[in-house]
Design a protein around this motif. Structure first.
Motif, short mmCIF file in Angstrom:
data_model
loop_
_atom_site.label_atom_id
_atom_site.label_comp_id
_atom_site.label_asym_id
_atom_site.label_seq_id
_atom_site.Cartn_x
_atom_site.Cartn_y
_atom_site.Cartn_z
N PRO A 464 -2.83 12.73 -8.58
CA PRO A 464 -1.59 12.50 -7.82
C PRO A 464 -1.92 12.03 -6.41
O PRO A 464 -2.90 12.46 -5.81
CB PRO A 464 -0.93 13.88 -7.79
CG PRO A 464 -1.59 14.66 -8.86
CD PRO A 464 -2.95 14.12 -9.03
N PHE A 465 -1.11 11.11 -5.93
CA PHE A 465 -1.33 10.59 -4.58
C PHE A 465 -0.02 10.55 -3.81
O PHE A 465 1.02 10.19 -4.35
CB PHE A 465 -1.94 9.18 -4.64
CG PHE A 465 -2.13 8.55 -3.30
CD1 PHE A 465 -3.23 8.88 -2.51
CD2 PHE A 465 -1.20 7.65 -2.78
CE1 PHE A 465 -3.41 8.30 -1.25
CE2 PHE A 465 -1.36 7.07 -1.53
CZ PHE A 465 -2.47 7.41 -0.76
N VAL A 466 -0.11 10.88 -2.53
CA VAL A 466 1.04 10.75 -1.66
C VAL A 466 0.51 10.49 -0.25
O VAL A 466 -0.60 10.92 0.09
CB VAL A 466 1.94 12.01 -1.71
CG1 VAL A 466 1.27 13.21 -1.04
CG2 VAL A 466 3.29 11.73 -1.07
N LEU A 467 1.24 9.72 0.53
CA LEU A 467 0.80 9.47 1.90
C LEU A 467 1.08 10.70 2.76
O LEU A 467 2.12 11.36 2.59
CB LEU A 467 1.55 8.26 2.48
CG LEU A 467 1.05 6.89 2.06
CD1 LEU A 467 1.96 5.80 2.65
CD2 LEU A 467 -0.39 6.65 2.47
N PRO A 468 0.17 11.02 3.69
CA PRO A 468 0.41 12.15 4.58
C PRO A 468 1.66 11.90 5.43
O PRO A 468 2.00 10.75 5.72
CB PRO A 468 -0.83 12.18 5.47
CG PRO A 468 -1.88 11.43 4.72
CD PRO A 468 -1.15 10.40 3.91
N VAL A 469 2.33 12.95 5.80
CA VAL A 469 3.52 12.84 6.65
C VAL A 469 3.11 12.19 7.97
O VAL A 469 2.09 12.57 8.56
CB VAL A 469 4.13 14.23 6.90
CG1 VAL A 469 5.31 14.14 7.87
CG2 VAL A 469 4.57 14.85 5.58
N ASP A 477 7.08 1.60 -2.26
CA ASP A 477 6.83 1.59 -3.70
C ASP A 477 5.35 1.72 -4.06
O ASP A 477 4.95 1.29 -5.12
CB ASP A 477 7.36 0.28 -4.31
CG ASP A 477 8.87 0.24 -4.32
OD1 ASP A 477 9.46 1.33 -4.30
OD2 ASP A 477 9.43 -0.86 -4.32
N TYR A 478 4.57 2.30 -3.18
CA TYR A 478 3.14 2.41 -3.53
C TYR A 478 3.00 3.41 -4.69
O TYR A 478 3.81 4.33 -4.85
CB TYR A 478 2.33 2.85 -2.31
CG TYR A 478 2.65 4.23 -1.78
CD1 TYR A 478 2.03 5.37 -2.31
CD2 TYR A 478 3.57 4.41 -0.75
CE1 TYR A 478 2.32 6.63 -1.84
CE2 TYR A 478 3.87 5.67 -0.27
CZ TYR A 478 3.24 6.78 -0.82
OH TYR A 478 3.55 8.03 -0.35
N PRO A 479 1.95 3.22 -5.54
CA PRO A 479 1.78 4.09 -6.71
C PRO A 479 1.56 5.55 -6.31
O PRO A 479 0.98 5.82 -5.26
CB PRO A 479 0.53 3.52 -7.39
CG PRO A 479 0.38 2.14 -6.86
CD PRO A 479 0.93 2.17 -5.47
N ARG A 480 2.01 6.47 -7.14
CA ARG A 480 1.88 7.90 -6.82
C ARG A 480 0.69 8.55 -7.53
O ARG A 480 0.54 9.78 -7.51
CB ARG A 480 3.17 8.63 -7.14
CG ARG A 480 4.35 8.21 -6.24
CD ARG A 480 3.98 8.28 -4.76
NE ARG A 480 5.14 8.33 -3.88
CZ ARG A 480 5.72 7.28 -3.31
NH1 ARG A 480 5.24 6.06 -3.52
NH2 ARG A 480 6.76 7.42 -2.51
N SER A 526 -1.65 0.14 4.38
CA SER A 526 -1.51 -1.20 3.81
C SER A 526 -1.61 -1.11 2.30
O SER A 526 -2.52 -0.48 1.78
CB SER A 526 -2.62 -2.12 4.33
OG SER A 526 -2.38 -2.50 5.65
N LEU A 527 -0.69 -1.78 1.62
CA LEU A 527 -0.74 -1.83 0.16
C LEU A 527 -1.10 -3.25 -0.27
O LEU A 527 -0.54 -4.22 0.24
CB LEU A 527 0.62 -1.44 -0.43
CG LEU A 527 0.77 -1.50 -1.95
CD1 LEU A 527 -0.17 -0.50 -2.63
CD2 LEU A 527 2.21 -1.24 -2.37
N TYR A 528 -2.06 -3.36 -1.18
CA TYR A 528 -2.54 -4.66 -1.64
C TYR A 528 -2.28 -4.79 -3.13
O TYR A 528 -2.49 -3.84 -3.89
CB TYR A 528 -4.04 -4.80 -1.38
CG TYR A 528 -4.45 -4.69 0.07
CD1 TYR A 528 -4.68 -5.83 0.83
CD2 TYR A 528 -4.61 -3.44 0.67
CE1 TYR A 528 -5.07 -5.72 2.17
CE2 TYR A 528 -4.99 -3.33 2.00
CZ TYR A 528 -5.22 -4.48 2.74
OH TYR A 528 -5.60 -4.37 4.05
N SER A 529 -1.85 -5.98 -3.54
CA SER A 529 -1.57 -6.23 -4.95
C SER A 529 -2.19 -7.57 -5.35
O SER A 529 -2.10 -8.55 -4.60
CB SER A 529 -0.05 -6.25 -5.17
OG SER A 529 0.24 -6.58 -6.49
#
Ligand SMILES: [Zn+2]
Length: 558
Positions: A464-469, A477-480, A526-529
Motif C-alpha cells: 500500500p502506498f500513500v503520500l505523507p500529509v 490519481d496516483y496509484p495507491r 511528481s507522477l510519471y506515466s
C-alpha cells in the motif's frame, strides 16, 4: 560495354575465386593488381556471384566451366539482382553500361528499395490514401475550421509519379532528417519525430497531454512536411499556424542537426492579433483559459513561455536524440515518460538505466531546470523500505528514513574516493558493491537492477502506498500501491538555472508504466506515466552513441 565484358562470370575461374574471398570493395580495390578494375565493379561482381549461388565455386562442375557474363543474364534476373542491392549502389550500376541503365528504369526495383529501406508501401494508389489521411489529420484534428477541399488542390500528381523519383528526390535526399529530434528552443525543448508517411516526410511535434493528466495520450501536430509535387522536385511546407500548409525550407546543417525555416510567417498570424493567438495557444497547450488558472505564478510562467516560443515562428534548429537502449536486467523498460512539474505543467522525461543508477533526462524543460538536464537520478543500490501505511502518512518519519540513507550514501562515496561520477557510469564500468542494509536481498551480479527480481516485484501485488500529509501532488490519481522504492536525488535550481543542486528524494515504482518521485525538501510529488506512442527511426546505433547523445544535450543546455 568494354567494362561489362570483363565482368566476372559465375564459374570457378581463378579470378573469380580470388574475388569471392574478399571482404569489401575497399579491400578489393587495394588488393587488386589489375590496373583497370575499380571497386564499383567488384561490388557488382560480388552481388551477382552471391545471387547466382556460386559461392562455393563448385556448382558449375570441375572440368569445363561455362563462361557466363553478368551481362548475359536475362533482364528479369538482373532486375531481381539489382532490386536486392542498396539503393545507393544503383546509380553507379547505371553508369556501367546502357543495358544496366535501361534496366534500372524498371520501377519495381525502386519500389522495393522504397519499401525495404524506408517502409513506403507498395501501391501508389494506397499512397494517395495515406496522403489524404495525413491531410485529414491536419484538417480535422489541428484545425476543424479548415475545409479539406483546399488540401485537395495541393496533393501531388500521383499519376506520373515513379518510385525512382520518390527514392532519389524525397527519401534519399532527406534521409538525414528522419528520426527523433529535440528543438533548440531555450529551456523548453520539445520532441519531434520525422517519419515517412506515404509520399510525405512529416515532422510531427509531440506535446504532453494537458496538465495534470499524465495518463492521457500525447498530442501531436505536424510542423512541416516534404513531398513530391512534380516528378523531380520535393516541396517543403511549413504546417505551423492555422491557415494551412505554406512555403518553408529545410536545411541539413551537419550530421545529427537540421533546421527549418518558414518563408511565409504571415500564415501564423491570426485576424484577432496576438491576443487571439495567445488564447488559441493556451487552449491547445493547456486546455483552458487564463482565467481558469488562478495561480498567479503559473499565469506568469505560461505567458512567458508563449512569448518566448512564439518568437521563433517555426524557424528552429533540431538536434538528434535517441530512445534509450534496453537491457534484460533493467528495473522496467526504459523510454519516455510524461511527468508533473508543478506550476510548469507536464514535461517529457527520458528514463534510462546505467548500471547501478537510473536517470531521468528532460526532453522538455522549464526556466528552472532546462531541457537536456538530468532531473532525477535513482540509486538502484539503495532501496528504501517504506514503513506501514500509518507511519507513511507522517512526513517526518519518511524524511528521517531518507536522510539516513543519504548519510549512508555519503559515507560510501567517501570510501570509494570522492563523489562518484554518475555520467561516467556505464555497464562497462562495474563498481564494487556497497554493503548496506538495502543490499541484503540483492544478488551477486554487477547491477543494482537485480533488486527487481526481489519478491515484492515478482508478486505484482506491491504494498500500500500513500503520500505523507503535507506533500502536494498536482495529480491526485496516483496509484495507491507500489512495487518498490529507491533512494534518489532530484535537480533543483532558481529561475534561469541558477545555483543548481541535487536534493534527496524517493523514487517510487508503481508498475511497468508508472513511477513517482517525492521531492523531500519541496514537499512535492511528481507522477510519471509512460509515453505509449511509437517512434520510428529512434533507436540508438549503440549504447555508446546513446551516452554520447545524453552528454551533448546536457552540455548544450547548461
Ligand atoms: Zn510557417
Amino acid at each position: 560495354m568494354a567494362v561489362c565484358a570483363r565482368l566476372c562470370g559465375v564459374g570457378p575461374s581463378r579470378g573469380c575465386r580470388r574475388r569471392q574471398q574478399r571482404r569489401g570493395p575497399a579491400e578489393a580495390a587495394a588488393a587488386d593488381s589489375e590496373p583497370d578494375t575499380d571497386p564499383e565493379e567488384e561490388r557488382i561482381e560480388a552481388g551477382a556471384a552471391a545471387l547466382a549461388g556460386a559461392g562455393d565455386g563448385r556448382s558449375a562442375g570441375p572440368s569445363s566451366p561455362p563462361r557466363c557474363s553478368l551481362l548475359e543474364l536475362p533482364p528479369e534476373l538482373l532486375v531481381e539482382i539489382f532490386a536486392s542491392l542498396p539503393g545507393t549502389d544503383l546509380p553507379s550500376l547505371a553508369q556501367v553500361c546502357t543495358k544496366f541503365r535501361r534496366i534500372l528504369h524498371t520501377d519495381t526495383i525502386w519500389r522495393r528499395r522504397c519499401r525495404e529501406e524506408y517502409g513506403v508501401c507498395e501501391n501508389l494508389r494506397k499512397l494517395e490514401i495515406t496522403g489524404v489521411s495525413c491531410r485529414d489529420v491536419y484538417a480535422k484534428c489541428i484545425n476543424p475550421r479548415v475545409k479539406s477541399g483546399r488540401f485537395m488542390k495541393i496533393l501531388p500528381d500521383y499519376e506520373h509519379m515513379e518510385y525512382r523519383d520518390v527514392y532519389t528526390c524525397l527519401l534519399h535526399r532527406y534521409r538525414h532528417i528522419l528520426g527523433l529530434w529535440q528543438p533548440d528552443i531555450g529551456p523548453y525543448g520539445g520532441l519531434l519525430n520525422v517519419v515517412v508517411d506515404g509520399l510525405f516526410i512529416i515532422g510531427w511535434m509531440y506535446l504532453p497531454p494537458h496538465d495534470p493528466h499524465v495518463d492521457d495520450p500525447m498530442r501531436f501536430k505536424p510542423l512541416f512536411r516534404i513531398h513530391l509535387m512534380e516528378r523531380k522536385s520535393a516541396t517543403v511546407e511549413c504546417m505551423y499556424g492555422h491557415r494551412g500548409p505554406h512555403n518553408g525550407h529545410v536545411q541539413i546543417v551537419k550530421k545529427d542537426e537540421f533546421s527549418t525555416k518558414c518563408n511565409q510567417t504571415d500564415h501564423h498570424r491570426m485576424s484577432g492579433g496576438r491576443q487571439e493567438e495567445f488564447r488559441t495557444w493556451l487552449r491547445e497547450e493547456w486546455g483552458r483559459t487564463l482565467e481558469d488558472i488562478f495561480h498567479e505564478h503559473m499565469q506568469e510562467l505560461i505567458l512567458m513561455k508563449f512569448i518566448y516560443t512564439s518568437q521563433y515562428d517555426n524557424c528552429l534548429t533540431y538536434r538528434r536524440i535517441y530512445l534509450p537502449p534496453s537491457h534484460p536486467d533493467d528495473l522496467i523498460r526504459p523510454g519516455l515518460f510524461k511527468g508533473t512539474y508543478g506550476s510548469h505543467g507536464l514535461e517529457i522525461v527520458m528514463l534510462s538505466f546505467h548500471g547501478k543508477h537510473a536517470r531521468g533526462t528532460k526532453i522538455t524543460g522549464d526556466p528552472n531546470i532546462p531541457a537536456g538536464q538530468q532531473t532525477v537520478e535513482i540509486d538502484l543500490r539503495h532501496r528504501i523500505h517504506l514503513p506501514d501505511i500509518e507511519s507513511l502518512r507522517d512526513f517526518n518519519e519518511l524524511s528521517r528514513i531518507v536522510l539516513e540513507v543519504r548519510e549512508q550514501v555519503r559515507q560510501e562515496q567517501q570510501q570509494e574516493g570522492g563523489p562518484e561520477d554518475a555520467a561516467g557510469l556505464g555497464r562497462q564500468s562495474p563498481q564494487p558493491c556497497a554493503e548496506s542494509p538495502a543490499e541484503q536481498a540483492k544478488g551477486p551480479g554487477d547491477g543494482g537492477a537485480e533488486a527487481a527480481a526481489e519478491p515484492p516485484a515478482q508478486s505484482g501485488q506491491g504494498q500500500p502506498f500513500v503520500l505523507p500529509v503535507g506533500v502536494s501532488s498536482r495529480n491526485e490519481d496516483y496509484p495507491r500501491t507500489c512495487r518498490m522504492c529507491f533512494y534518489g536525488t532530484g535537480l533543483i535550481a532558481g529561475h534561469g538555472f541558477t545555483s543548481p543542486e541535487r536534493t534527496p528524494g524517493v523514487f517510487v515504482l508503481f508498475d511497468e508504466d508508472r513511477f513517482g518521485f517525492i521531492w523531500l525538501e519541496l514537499k512535492s510529488f511528481s507522477l510519471y506515466s509512460r509515453v505509449q506512442a511509437a517512434f520510428r527511426n529512434a533507436d540508438a546505433p549503440s549504447p555508446q552513441a546513446f551516452e554520447e547523445m545524453l552528454k551533448n544535450i546536457q552540455s548544450l543546455a547548461s
